[in-house]
Design a protein around this motif. Structure first.
Motif, short mmCIF file in Angstrom:
data_model
loop_
_atom_site.label_atom_id
_atom_site.label_comp_id
_atom_site.label_asym_id
_atom_site.label_seq_id
_atom_site.Cartn_x
_atom_site.Cartn_y
_atom_site.Cartn_z
N MET A 127 0.75 -0.92 -0.08
CA MET A 127 -0.04 -0.11 0.16
C MET A 127 0.81 1.33 -0.01
N ALA A 128 0.66 2.26 -0.94
CA ALA A 128 1.55 3.24 -1.06
C ALA A 128 1.37 4.15 0.15
N SER A 129 2.43 4.91 0.58
CA SER A 129 2.61 5.71 1.84
C SER A 129 1.35 6.83 1.68
N ASP A 130 1.11 7.56 0.61
CA ASP A 130 0.15 8.37 0.61
C ASP A 130 -1.16 7.80 0.86
N ASP A 131 -1.52 6.56 0.53
CA ASP A 131 -2.63 5.80 0.47
C ASP A 131 -2.83 5.68 2.25
N ILE A 132 -1.73 5.25 2.76
CA ILE A 132 -1.94 4.93 4.09
C ILE A 132 -2.06 6.24 4.95
N SER A 133 -1.34 7.05 4.49
CA SER A 133 -1.81 8.67 5.29
C SER A 133 -3.13 8.95 5.05
N GLN A 134 -3.84 8.62 3.81
CA GLN A 134 -5.20 9.17 3.69
C GLN A 134 -6.18 8.28 4.58
N LEU A 135 -5.75 6.99 4.71
CA LEU A 135 -6.79 6.08 5.40
C LEU A 135 -6.53 6.39 6.92
N ALA A 136 -5.33 6.80 7.43
CA ALA A 136 -5.11 7.14 8.85
C ALA A 136 -5.92 8.48 9.11
N ASP A 137 -5.78 9.27 8.23
CA ASP A 137 -6.28 10.69 8.43
C ASP A 137 -7.84 10.53 8.68
N ALA A 138 -8.51 9.67 7.59
CA ALA A 138 -9.99 9.18 7.66
C ALA A 138 -10.32 8.58 8.87
N LEU A 139 -9.45 7.53 9.46
CA LEU A 139 -9.72 6.80 10.68
C LEU A 139 -9.80 7.71 11.77
N SER A 140 -9.01 8.70 11.62
CA SER A 140 -8.98 9.81 12.79
C SER A 140 -10.08 10.58 12.92
N LYS A 141 -11.03 10.78 11.84
CA LYS A 141 -12.28 11.35 11.86
C LYS A 141 -13.37 10.36 12.38
N THR A 142 -13.12 9.13 12.48
CA THR A 142 -14.23 8.14 12.62
C THR A 142 -14.91 8.40 14.22
N HIS A 143 -16.00 8.21 14.24
CA HIS A 143 -16.80 8.56 15.68
C HIS A 143 -16.84 7.00 16.09
N VAL A 144 -16.12 6.87 17.37
CA VAL A 144 -16.24 5.94 18.22
C VAL A 144 -16.70 5.91 19.51
N GLY A 145 -17.84 5.24 19.70
CA GLY A 145 -18.25 5.40 21.19
C GLY A 145 -19.67 4.85 21.14
N ASP A 146 -20.19 4.83 22.30
CA ASP A 146 -21.77 4.04 22.35
C ASP A 146 -21.90 3.16 21.66
N GLY A 147 -20.92 2.12 21.65
CA GLY A 147 -20.91 0.82 21.04
C GLY A 147 -21.18 1.01 19.58
N GLU A 148 -20.86 2.21 18.99
CA GLU A 148 -20.93 2.17 17.48
C GLU A 148 -19.69 2.72 16.98
N LEU A 149 -19.22 2.06 15.84
CA LEU A 149 -18.02 2.45 15.34
C LEU A 149 -18.30 2.80 13.82
N SER A 150 -17.88 3.87 13.45
CA SER A 150 -18.61 4.65 12.06
C SER A 150 -17.50 5.10 11.19
N TYR A 151 -17.57 4.46 9.70
CA TYR A 151 -16.91 5.08 8.86
C TYR A 151 -17.66 5.66 7.88
N LYS A 152 -18.85 6.22 8.41
CA LYS A 152 -19.81 6.54 7.44
C LYS A 152 -19.10 7.90 6.63
N GLY A 153 -19.45 7.78 5.29
CA GLY A 153 -19.25 8.90 4.47
C GLY A 153 -17.57 9.15 4.16
N LEU A 154 -16.96 8.38 4.57
CA LEU A 154 -15.35 8.61 4.33
C LEU A 154 -14.82 8.51 2.93
N GLY A 155 -15.71 8.28 2.18
CA GLY A 155 -15.18 7.74 0.80
C GLY A 155 -14.05 6.91 0.64
#
Length: 574
Positions: A1-29
């Protein structure tokens, strides 16, 4: 996996809402093609303790990525809600069933008990339904409360597969003394058509726990609508009915109206863009009068409803304390009709309930009438027997009105009554003597066409001869007293058929209009003043007589008398 792809995924995951029993990757494209592309996502799923909801919508998931995610879900036995809509954008249709099977197998392997499954906006077709078939049949879906499959292109085949899966789920769960209690079903824009809708109707009837049904834009016409109507009445907790943009016409609307009589908890009815038309609108108004106590919204927009029928609907909603919106936009009211409808609502302090009328189609012309009659002729070719739905001691006939299958047979008609009905005359009516009141035994509100025909034939015998007039009035009273003694739906269907035959209401199909004679109008003028004729029935007649006075011109004097009497009754009411 290219480094820029990893960076993009890491940035997306940092915006993920995690809590109340819910793990969300909604609308991250996220474009998740293979196992490597979901390493971080999988790690988060694995490390999340007590995962109850997983949102993957708004990304694109390939087969390998789905398999990797599935492996992480195999230990998530507390998972309840899967929000997996719009997650296969750009994927081959052949990939989707495989990906869904992997995810479904993982849920089953974990022993999870789902309450919500949302796979909307995934164009997977019938094969996609096969991809979730085993999941839907499994114990993991015995607890399912919400199933959302909007805009999935299931088609007829997919609808049948889905219906079979839900049926099996219900039967297996019932055998364990914990039957499936599906509450919300959403499957708009799926091209289910009559066969798919009818298959699902059988499942709905069996399940009996639905509270919301959304099936807009599915190419369903009256045959499928009648099947769904029969199923709806077996779901007493229904709150929302959305069949927008299907084709009800008269038969389908009357069947739905009959179903609504059995439902007390409905709050939202959306029959917009369903070709409800005027006779159907009158039937819905009848049900509004006798039931639906907590209704909040009624949508019968774009239904080719004319001004008079719209006013009948408006009158019927006046006493609904919870009413918030009435949508009659896009019908055939005309400029004056729109103003009359607004005025009627405002005069009863209900003006704020009426939605916009900005898209009104204007009054229909004669050419439209001819085209519609040709269109309905095809429906009329079908035998009524094919469209009967026997249920709980009632049969919904081909015209949508119910008749009791356990009612006693009509008594044998005397030869004199048979002779009179075959060729009515004043002389024969007088010869019947006291037995003429038995003519009411020959009419049935569940056959409004025949009932109207008999009534008009008797009324046509009116004359100023006192003996004949008394005999005609006595017979008319006996017949109408019976016809108006049933439910509002039956009596409204009879009255609307009568209005069609008199030329005061545009009907569907081939219904021969009578050539009006003064006696028919004078008999009605007599009848509306009798105790057996309810005020709201007289009000219905008043609306149509006042809006269609041209049809009464051949009998101007009698027409004026009827109009005057109805107008006086209307003014006295107000």
């Amino acid at each position: 996996m290219a480094s820029d792809d990893i960076s993009q995924l890491a940035d997306a995951l940092s915006k993920t809402h995690v809590g109340d029993g819910e793990l969300s990757y909604k609308g991250l494209g996220l474009k998740l093609d293979n196992e490597g592309s979901v390493e971080d996502l999988v790690r988060e799923i694995e490390q999340y303790q007590g995962l109850r909801a997983l949102r993957l919508e708004g990304n694109t998931v390939g087969v390998e990525a789905a398999q990797a995610i599935a492996k992480a879900l195999e230990s998530k036995d507390q998972l309840q809600r899967c929000y997996w809509s719009d997650m296969f954008t750009g994927r081959l249709r052949s990939e989707i069933p495989t990906a869904l099977m992997s995810l479904g197998s993982a849920v089953m392997c974990a022993g999870a008990r789902l309450t919500e499954l949302d796979l909307s906006d995934n164009a997977f077709g019938p094969d996609g339904v096969k991809g979730i078939e085993q999941l839907l049949k499994s114990p993991s879906c015995h607890t399912l409360r919400e199933l959302k499959l909007n805009n999935c292109g299931m088609g007829i085949g997919g609808g049948k597969i889905l219906a079979e899966a839900l049926t099996e789920c219900y039967r297996h769960s019932s055998a364990l003394s914990a039957p499936l209690k599906l509450r919300v079903f959403i499957a708009g824009r799926n091209r289910l058509e009559n066969e798919g809708a009818s298959a699902l109707a059988k499942a709905f009837q069996l399940i009996g726990s639905l509270e919301e049904v959304h099936m807009p834009q599915n190419g369903i016409n009256y045959a499928g609508v009648m099947a769904l109507a029969s199923a709806m009445r077996h779901n007493p907790e229904l709150r929302v009915l959305n069949f927008n943009d299907n084709t009800f016409t008269k038969r389908g609307t009357l069947a739905m109206a009959q179903a609504l009589r059995h439902l007390r908890n409905v709050q939202v009815i959306n029959f917009g863009d369903c070709l409800v038309r005027s006779e159907g609108a009158i039937a819905i108004a009848a049900v509004l009068r006798e039931g639906l106590p907590i209704l909040k919204e009624l949508n019968v927009s774009f239904g080719e409803i004319t001004e008079a029928a719209a006013l009948v609907v408006a009158q019927a909603v006046m006493d609904k304390p919870h009413m918030e919106k009435v949508d009659l936009n896009g019908n055939c009211l005309g400029e004056e009709g729109c103003e009359a409808l607004k005025e009627a609502m405002e005069n009863n302090d209900k003006g704020d309930l009426l939605g916009s009328l900005s898209d009104d189609e204007g009054e229909p012309d004669d050419e439209d009438d001819e085209e519609e009659e040709e269109e309905e002729d095809e429906d009329d070719d079908a035998s009524d027997d094919c469209n009967e739905d026997e249920d709980d001691g009632e049969i919904v006939t081909g015209n949508g009105t119910p008749r009791k299958d356990n009612s006693p047979e009509k008594p044998q008609s005397s030869a004199e009554i048979v002779s009179f009905l075959s060729c009515p005359s004043a002389e024969k009516l007088l010869q019947l003597g006291e037995t003429r009141t038995k003519l009411q035994q020959q009419v049935d509100a569940s056959d409004p066409h025949k009932a109207s025909e008999v009534l008009l034939n008797i009324a046509s015998l009116y004359s100023e001869d006192q003996e004949t007039k008394a005999a005609v009035f006595e017979t008319i009273d006996a017949v109408l007293k019976k016809l108006l003694s049933g439910s509002d739906l039956q009596s409204y269907c009879f009255l609307s058929t009568l209005l069609v035959m008199m030329g005061l209401l545009k009907g569907e199909g081939k219904m021969k209009k009578v050539s009006l004679v003064p006696g028919q109008l004078l008999c009605l003028e007599h009848a509306v003043q009798q105790e057996y004729f309810p005020q709201h029935h007289a009000s219905l007649l008043h609306i149509f007589v006042s809006k269609n006075s041209d049809a009464l011109k051949p009998c101007s004097s009698a027409g004026e008398r009827l109009s005057f009497t109805l107008e006086k009754m209307f003014n006295d009411q107000h």
